[in-house]
Design a protein around this motif. Structure first.
Motif, mmCIF file in Angstrom:
data_model
loop_
_atom_site.group_PDB
_atom_site.id
_atom_site.type_symbol
_atom_site.label_atom_id
_atom_site.label_comp_id
_atom_site.label_asym_id
_atom_site.label_seq_id
_atom_site.Cartn_x
_atom_site.Cartn_y
_atom_site.Cartn_z
ATOM 1 N N UNK A 50 33.848 40.989 72.204
ATOM 2 C CA UNK A 50 34.168 39.564 72.144
ATOM 3 C C UNK A 50 34.094 38.896 73.515
ATOM 4 N N UNK A 51 34.297 39.651 74.587
ATOM 5 C CA UNK A 51 34.086 39.071 75.916
ATOM 6 C C UNK A 51 32.613 38.753 76.144
ATOM 7 N N UNK A 52 31.742 39.502 75.468
ATOM 8 C CA UNK A 52 30.300 39.245 75.547
ATOM 9 C C UNK A 52 29.870 38.091 74.642
ATOM 10 N N UNK A 53 30.839 37.476 73.963
ATOM 11 C CA UNK A 53 30.565 36.345 73.075
ATOM 12 C C UNK A 53 29.598 36.724 71.961
ATOM 13 N N UNK A 54 29.674 37.966 71.517
ATOM 14 C CA UNK A 54 28.780 38.405 70.453
ATOM 15 C C UNK A 54 29.026 37.652 69.161
ATOM 16 N N UNK A 55 30.260 37.233 68.936
ATOM 17 C CA UNK A 55 30.551 36.466 67.722
ATOM 18 C C UNK A 55 29.807 35.130 67.748
ATOM 19 N N UNK A 56 29.702 34.511 68.920
ATOM 20 C CA UNK A 56 28.961 33.244 69.046
ATOM 21 C C UNK A 56 27.469 33.464 68.842
ATOM 22 N N UNK A 57 26.949 34.566 69.376
ATOM 23 C CA UNK A 57 25.534 34.894 69.200
ATOM 24 C C UNK A 57 25.227 35.090 67.714
ATOM 25 N N UNK A 58 26.110 35.807 67.026
ATOM 26 C CA UNK A 58 25.918 36.048 65.592
ATOM 27 C C UNK A 58 26.015 34.751 64.800
ATOM 28 N N UNK A 59 26.888 33.859 65.221
ATOM 29 C CA UNK A 59 27.048 32.589 64.517
ATOM 30 C C UNK A 59 25.757 31.767 64.580
ATOM 31 N N UNK A 60 25.107 31.767 65.747
ATOM 32 C CA UNK A 60 23.841 31.036 65.893
ATOM 33 C C UNK A 60 22.754 31.635 65.005
ATOM 34 N N UNK A 61 22.708 32.960 64.979
ATOM 35 C CA UNK A 61 21.678 33.627 64.165
ATOM 36 C C UNK A 61 21.936 33.379 62.680
ATOM 37 N N UNK A 62 23.182 33.452 62.287
ATOM 38 C CA UNK A 62 23.532 33.210 60.885
ATOM 39 C C UNK A 62 23.141 31.801 60.457
ATOM 40 N N UNK A 63 23.370 30.849 61.337
ATOM 41 C CA UNK A 63 22.990 29.459 61.044
ATOM 42 C C UNK A 63 21.476 29.329 60.969
ATOM 43 N N UNK A 64 20.772 30.039 61.836
ATOM 44 C CA UNK A 64 19.309 29.983 61.865
ATOM 45 C C UNK A 64 18.710 30.451 60.548
ATOM 46 N N UNK A 65 19.264 31.514 59.984
ATOM 47 C CA UNK A 65 18.733 32.084 58.749
ATOM 48 C C UNK A 65 19.463 31.577 57.508
ATOM 49 N N UNK A 66 20.510 30.768 57.718
ATOM 50 C CA UNK A 66 21.306 30.237 56.602
ATOM 51 C C UNK A 66 21.729 31.352 55.656
ATOM 52 N N UNK A 67 22.130 32.493 56.247
ATOM 53 C CA UNK A 67 22.523 33.643 55.426
ATOM 54 C C UNK A 67 24.020 33.602 55.139
#
Length: 419
Positions: free
Chosen positions: A106-123
């Motif tokens: 979470x310090x690497x902001x992986x949750x934010x990275x995943x959120x962007x990808x999820x939005x990109x694919x609308x999954x």
């Protein structure tokens, strides 16, 4: 609790002091409360020194009673019956070592990275939960072929998704591998400057054979040195899938980037955009290919162990290959391995390299908890210097005699950087 005083040239001060034994077993004391000076208290209470002292002793008695009441509230009494059988299928053992790499994740902001990808694919799938669990399973069980889903089902926070959801996100992880590497490189800079005085490049080649009639997966492996940017073999042959993986590390041994690319000929050279940027910014003359790292870098890593772990493809990817292209499964597998190594390496750095990669993983594997009559959890691991260091580095503690459920939820939130 008792009353102590201190005298200066012009006044005398009154305190309530508590005596106790330190962790080293030495008798010591600390001031709980400053009551005031003799002149202040005499004027306030309308009495002389004896009267002030009597009042101070009463305050000390009240503080003692208050402390006893608080201790009673902190004492947990759980009744057990010798004539009551255990419940059927009641879980007692939970794994909690993942909480520490979760802090780095979470310090690497992986949750934010995943959120962007999820939005990109609308999954609709829980990409962050699945990717983080795949990484934690790789860290705490690096040599197990057991499904990551089975591994994380033993965690304090079991998966809130279905096994089939893992198969569904594998193609997304494969397609977004380069993007994730670039994003996580940027966020890693927030945890401290990366040591890029020299870079180190290594290449390993793998052959993953198809399942035989018994359903077993065989691997052949060979590693070689030399600066050949991803001379890639990732083609289906009669014996299976053959490919090579190249990885850059900084001068502290922390992974920077990797590539798994497909090529029709052995001479084809490919690299991802992050690696090209690294080479452009650093210069090829500052890249060491294979062999030993620079003498200035005191590597305390078990590279042989990490390389072996890369060979182990967990059951999730093998099962997914029934419906997902095998190439995607391989890329997703190596992305998870890369992120697991990155997180463990950063955790190692947070501990000032006082402990080796192996020692950290071993400590994480041993951090188990027993569920006590659904009231909370009791740690089953031994408190040591390395467990103290892990807690200090990650900003939370699980080494209490007993942790009630609300406190455990608080710990889980802290491990994610939430309050």
């Amino acid at each position: 609790m008792h009353v102590t005083t201190s005298r200066s040239k012009n006044t005398e001060s009154f305190y309530i002091t508590k005596s106790y034994f330190s962790d080293q077993g030495k008798s010591t004391s600390k001031i709980i409360r400053k009551l005031g000076t003799l002149s202040e208290l005499s004027e306030k209470l309308g009495t002389d020194r004896d009267g002030v002292m009597a009042w101070a002793k009463e305050q000390a008695r009240l503080e003692t009673e208050k402390c006893k009441e608080e201790n009673v509230r902190k004492t947990v009494v759980i009744p057990f019956r010798v004539d009551r059988q255990m419940d059927y299928n009641g879980r007692k053992l939970y794994e909690g070592g993942y909480l520490f790499p979760q802090s780095i994740y979470y310090r690497l902001k992986m949750d934010c990275i995943c959120r962007k990808i999820k939005k990109k694919y609308a999954c609709e799938w829980k990409l962050n939960a699945i990717l983080s669990d795949l990484i934690y399973a790789r860290i705490v069980a690096p040599f197990s072929k057991t499904s990551s889903y089975q591994t994380v089902s033993r965690f304090l926070e079991p998966p809130a998704y279905e096994l089939e959801d893992i198969y569904r996100i594998i193609p997304i992880l494969a397609r977004e591998s380069d993007n994730i590497q670039q994003e996580v490189y940027k966020t890693s800079l927030h945890m401290g400057e990366r040591n890029i005085r020299m870079l180190h490049y290594g290449r390993s080649e793998y052959i993953f054979q198809k399942e035989n009639q018994n359903g077993n997966m065989h691997e052949e492996y060979r590693s070689e040195s030399g600066f050949t940017l991803h001379r890639v073999l990732m083609e289906e042959t009669d014996s299976g899938f053959e490919f090579s993986v190249g990885m850059f590390r900084d001068d502290d041994g922390i992974p920077l980037a990797f590539s798994v690319c497909r090529g029709d000929t052995e001479e084809k050279i490919t690299s991802n955009s992050l690696e090209r940027k690294i080479i452009r910014d650093i210069g090829s003359e500052r890249i060491i290919c294979g062999g030993k790292m620079t003498e200035a870098a005191d590597f305390k890593k078990a590279d042989g162990m990490e390389e072996e772990a890369f060979k182990i493809i967990k059951a999730d990817y093998i099962k997914a290959s029934e419906t997902v292209p095998w190439e995607d499964c391989v890329k997703a597998h190596f992305l998870v391995c890369f992120l697991a190594q990155l997180i463990c390496s950063l955790l190692e750095k947070q501990l000032n390299y006082e402990y080796t990669y192996d020692e950290i993983v071993e400590a994480l594997q041993g951090m188990n908890f027993a569920s006590i009559e659904e009231q909370g959890y009791m740690p089953l691991y031994t408190r040591t210097k390395i467990t103290d260091a892990l807690h200090d580095a990650c900003g939370f503690r699980t080494d209490y005699q007993f942790i009630n459920k609300s406190k455990m939820r608080e710990i889980q939130k802290k491990s994610k950087g939430r309050t």
